[in-house]
Design a protein around this motif. Sequence first.
Motif, mmCIF file in Angstrom:
data_model
loop_
_atom_site.group_PDB
_atom_site.id
_atom_site.type_symbol
_atom_site.label_atom_id
_atom_site.label_comp_id
_atom_site.label_asym_id
_atom_site.label_seq_id
_atom_site.Cartn_x
_atom_site.Cartn_y
_atom_site.Cartn_z
ATOM 1 N N ALA A 11 73.407 45.873 9.769
ATOM 2 C CA ALA A 11 74.230 46.106 8.583
ATOM 3 C C ALA A 11 75.114 44.888 8.366
ATOM 4 O O ALA A 11 75.690 44.360 9.316
ATOM 5 C CB ALA A 11 75.087 47.356 8.773
ATOM 6 N N LEU A 26 81.480 48.770 5.066
ATOM 7 C CA LEU A 26 80.520 49.040 6.142
ATOM 8 C C LEU A 26 80.796 50.381 6.816
ATOM 9 O O LEU A 26 79.865 51.133 7.111
ATOM 10 C CB LEU A 26 80.525 47.896 7.158
ATOM 11 N N GLU A 85 71.752 50.968 0.108
ATOM 12 C CA GLU A 85 72.253 49.681 -0.384
ATOM 13 C C GLU A 85 72.652 49.789 -1.862
ATOM 14 O O GLU A 85 73.737 49.347 -2.254
ATOM 15 C CB GLU A 85 71.187 48.589 -0.252
ATOM 16 N N LEU A 103 71.154 46.222 4.539
ATOM 17 C CA LEU A 103 70.672 47.057 5.639
ATOM 18 C C LEU A 103 69.246 46.638 5.948
ATOM 19 O O LEU A 103 68.347 46.862 5.134
ATOM 20 C CB LEU A 103 70.725 48.543 5.256
#
Length: 167
Positions: A11, A26, A85, A103
């Motif tokens: 990530a 995140l 995403e 990702l």
Amino acid sequence: MNLDAAVIVAAGSNLAGDYPSCEALLEAAVAYMGEAGLPVVRRSAWWRSAAWPAVNMAPEYRNGVLLVEPTLDAHATLSKLLEIERRFGRRRGEANAARTLDLDLIAFGREVIEVPGLQIPHPRAHQRLFVMGPLAQIAPGWRHPVSGAMAATLARLASVGRDATPA
């Protein structure tokens, strides 16, 4: 968790989007992954690194690695990651451009898959300290499905993102 069955996701973010920071984005993405059917069972700290390949052209990145419980097949997992995403503001365009959320499906157990749109293990992850460093932090004994090298060894040998360090 059995590392031979681990689904490994990298990530990253260098644009906060609607969040106060890349770390906050995140954290929100990790929390959402469980709701989306990809429960995170272990995760690294966030690491910082210069943007790559143009280290002076984009904001600094935050990166980490997640071990995800396998609930879907590899293709469905990749589709779900791309959907997440988009939910977090990712707009695909120019390669290596700044992004809100990236990702990457790094490994899917011990599987080796090479079909259009899906290559497992990720073809360049083993070269990137900002992937192998966080992976070695949470699963140093994980073995690359092709080379057999352990995450800790790959982190020491990584040639890309040598400036990566825990944030």
